[in-house]
Design an enzyme around this catalytic site. Structure first.
Site, PDB file in Angstrom:
ATOM      1  N   HIS A  13       3.650  -1.369  -1.822  1.00  0.00           N
ATOM      2  CA  HIS A  13       2.730  -0.226  -1.731  1.00  0.00           C
ATOM      3  C   HIS A  13       3.465   1.007  -1.215  1.00  0.00           C
ATOM      4  O   HIS A  13       3.653   1.179  -0.012  1.00  0.00           O
ATOM      5  CB  HIS A  13       1.553  -0.588  -0.820  1.00  0.00           C
ATOM      6  CG  HIS A  13       0.419   0.393  -0.900  1.00  0.00           C
ATOM      7  ND1 HIS A  13      -0.867   0.028  -1.204  1.00  0.00           N
ATOM      8  CD2 HIS A  13       0.377   1.740  -0.734  1.00  0.00           C
ATOM      9  CE1 HIS A  13      -1.652   1.091  -1.213  1.00  0.00           C
ATOM     10  NE2 HIS A  13      -0.918   2.149  -0.914  1.00  0.00           N
ATOM     11  N   HIS A  47       4.023   5.290  -2.229  1.00  0.00           N
ATOM     12  CA  HIS A  47       3.727   6.460  -3.069  1.00  0.00           C
ATOM     13  C   HIS A  47       4.942   7.381  -3.194  1.00  0.00           C
ATOM     14  O   HIS A  47       5.450   7.877  -2.183  1.00  0.00           O
ATOM     15  CB  HIS A  47       2.558   7.253  -2.476  1.00  0.00           C
ATOM     16  CG  HIS A  47       1.256   6.510  -2.492  1.00  0.00           C
ATOM     17  ND1 HIS A  47       0.320   6.679  -3.479  1.00  0.00           N
ATOM     18  CD2 HIS A  47       0.747   5.575  -1.651  1.00  0.00           C
ATOM     19  CE1 HIS A  47      -0.724   5.896  -3.234  1.00  0.00           C
ATOM     20  NE2 HIS A  47      -0.489   5.208  -2.128  1.00  0.00           N
ATOM     21  N   ASP A  85       5.169  10.467  -4.384  1.00  0.00           N
ATOM     22  CA  ASP A  85       4.949  11.862  -4.000  1.00  0.00           C
ATOM     23  C   ASP A  85       4.689  12.042  -2.506  1.00  0.00           C
ATOM     24  O   ASP A  85       4.507  13.163  -2.039  1.00  0.00           O
ATOM     25  CB  ASP A  85       3.791  12.461  -4.811  1.00  0.00           C
ATOM     26  CG  ASP A  85       2.538  11.619  -4.735  1.00  0.00           C
ATOM     27  OD1 ASP A  85       2.640  10.383  -4.718  1.00  0.00           O
ATOM     28  OD2 ASP A  85       1.441  12.198  -4.674  1.00  0.00           O
ATOM     29  N   HIS A 114      -6.722   0.652  -4.318  1.00  0.00           N
ATOM     30  CA  HIS A 114      -6.937   1.009  -2.919  1.00  0.00           C
ATOM     31  C   HIS A 114      -8.397   0.718  -2.566  1.00  0.00           C
ATOM     32  O   HIS A 114      -9.302   1.209  -3.244  1.00  0.00           O
ATOM     33  CB  HIS A 114      -6.707   2.506  -2.701  1.00  0.00           C
ATOM     34  CG  HIS A 114      -5.270   2.909  -2.623  1.00  0.00           C
ATOM     35  ND1 HIS A 114      -4.422   2.854  -3.695  1.00  0.00           N
ATOM     36  CD2 HIS A 114      -4.539   3.399  -1.578  1.00  0.00           C
ATOM     37  CE1 HIS A 114      -3.225   3.297  -3.322  1.00  0.00           C
ATOM     38  NE2 HIS A 114      -3.264   3.631  -2.048  1.00  0.00           N
ATOM     39  N   GLU A 129     -10.105   0.801   3.151  1.00  0.00           N
ATOM     40  CA  GLU A 129      -9.259   1.658   3.989  1.00  0.00           C
ATOM     41  C   GLU A 129     -10.181   2.689   4.652  1.00  0.00           C
ATOM     42  O   GLU A 129     -10.441   2.611   5.850  1.00  0.00           O
ATOM     43  CB  GLU A 129      -8.199   2.332   3.106  1.00  0.00           C
ATOM     44  CG  GLU A 129      -7.245   3.253   3.835  1.00  0.00           C
ATOM     45  CD  GLU A 129      -6.327   4.024   2.870  1.00  0.00           C
ATOM     46  OE1 GLU A 129      -6.625   4.124   1.682  1.00  0.00           O
ATOM     47  OE2 GLU A 129      -5.308   4.555   3.359  1.00  0.00           O
ATOM     48  N   ASP A 189       3.376   2.625   2.692  1.00  0.00           N
ATOM     49  CA  ASP A 189       2.391   3.492   2.047  1.00  0.00           C
ATOM     50  C   ASP A 189       3.035   4.813   1.645  1.00  0.00           C
ATOM     51  O   ASP A 189       3.083   5.170   0.474  1.00  0.00           O
ATOM     52  CB  ASP A 189       1.172   3.729   2.964  1.00  0.00           C
ATOM     53  CG  ASP A 189      -0.036   4.260   2.220  1.00  0.00           C
ATOM     54  OD1 ASP A 189      -0.001   4.272   0.968  1.00  0.00           O
ATOM     55  OD2 ASP A 189      -1.017   4.656   2.872  1.00  0.00           O
TER      56      ASP A 189
HETATM   57 ZN   LIG Z   1      -1.671   4.101  -0.662  1.00  0.00          ZN
END
Ligand SMILES: [Zn+2]
Length: 328
Positions: free
Chosen positions: A11, A13, A15, A189, A192, A270
């Site tokens: 997991h 990202h 960007d 996702h 959360e 993350d």
């Molecule tokens: Zn995420």
């Protein structure tokens, strides 16, 4: 202890993981102080939406082929330094069209850069394309069709990200149904910014094999049993969860309980920049707060590679590396 241990990250990202070096190269006018203030989130954000605000700075610097390539290669450098041996990197292609690139060009550029990154770093990786909660049904369909178009390259799956609490899943059901029909691996996702009810909603409507975060599933015993029964993997991101206020303090995080329940989980960053962390740092936190040992990390890494969206051949290769390193 875990310093030299190899790791898997599912997991992550793209960007949200720009190093200062690469930001400076793309935009020399951004000082280190500006970088710290606008790319990195504080230890406590108001909520998930506040945390995601920080991603905008990175996305702005990822609008041309050259920029996308630089950012992708920069992430491979970070992964190598962190001793990540297999990673699944995700991003939403449709938010990189500001300077006239087509969605296909965006995916092609990151895809090709990944091939170079893998060759030079030795890190194996797959690419997950994300739709976003606030996207229209059409944008979601456009994204799943990109996954189909690039199937067989580095693109391995589909995800839904962004503000879980702010936008319903209705616009995305058709795209995930299509993914199911086309046998495309999905993660989503959930659990959360919202609780177990959101994980249930996601499982029943989007049929993912993995849940991004999902830690709040622990609040519902039936859900815990369902996840176990269906062998659904949770991609847990401790520091990020504290920043977005899923839990107040790291000590309150339920990762240890979820692990002890026997759920399939992995540890992830993350967002390396927004959360100002590395996977090594996340391991250190778990070691310090919950007394996690090499055995815990071995189990999480084996679960991660078992649930990775990659070939059996790569899984076997990565597993033998893990066994060798952890059972020495
Ligand atoms: Zn995420």
């Amino acid at each position: 202890m875990s310093n030299t241990l190899p790791k898997i990250e599912l997991h992550l990202h793209l960007d949200c993981s720009l190093s200062y070096d690469i930001v400076k190269k793309i935009a020399p006018n951004i000082t280190e102080n500006v970088y710290k203030a606008s790319f990195i989130a504080p230890p406590k954000c108001t909520d998930l939406a506040d945390y995601i605000e920080r991603a905008i700075s990175g996305v702005k610097l990822m609008q041309t082929k050259e920029q996308l390539k630089l950012v992708t290669l920069d992430l491979f450098d970070q992964l190598k330094k962190d001793n990540v041996i297999y990673a699944e990197i995700r991003f939403a292609p449709l938010i990189h069209l500001d300077k006239g690139l087509t969605p296909e060009e965006v995916v092609e550029t990151v895809n090709d850069a990944m091939t170079i990154g893998m060759e030079t770093s030795g890190v194996k990786a797959g690419l997950i394309l994300c739709t976003l909660r606030h996207f229209s049904e059409e944008q979601s369909m456009r994204t799943i069709k990109l996954v189909e178009q690039f199937k067989g390259t580095n693109v391995v799956g589909f995800d839904i990200a962004a503000d879980e609490a702010g936008f319903p899943i209705a616009n995305h059901v058709t795209a995930f149904q299509r993914a199911k029909r086309k046998n495309i691996s999905c993660t989503a996702h959930a659990g959360e910014a919202k609780g177990p009810e959101s994980v249930w909603e996601t499982l029943t409507n989007l049929y993912p094999k993995r849940i991004g975060h999902g830690v709040r599933s622990y609040e519902d015993k039936n859900l815990v049993n369902f996840l176990k029964e269906k062998n659904i993997h949770l991609e847990v991101c401790p520091t990020s969860n504290i920043q977005t206020n899923v839990y107040d303090r790291l000590e309150d995080h339920k990762i240890n309980e979820v692990y002890n329940e026997g759920l399939s989980i992995s540890v992830n960053t993350d967002a390396r920049t927004i959360s100002n962390t590395t996977l090594e740092n996340e391991y250190t936190i778990l070691k310090d707060k919950f007394g996690w040992t090499k055995m815990h990390f071995f189990k999480c890494n084996m679960e991660a590679i078992d649930h990775a969206f990659t070939s059996n051949e790569i899984k076997a290769e990565i597993k033998s590396k893990l066994i060798e390193a952890y059972q020495k």
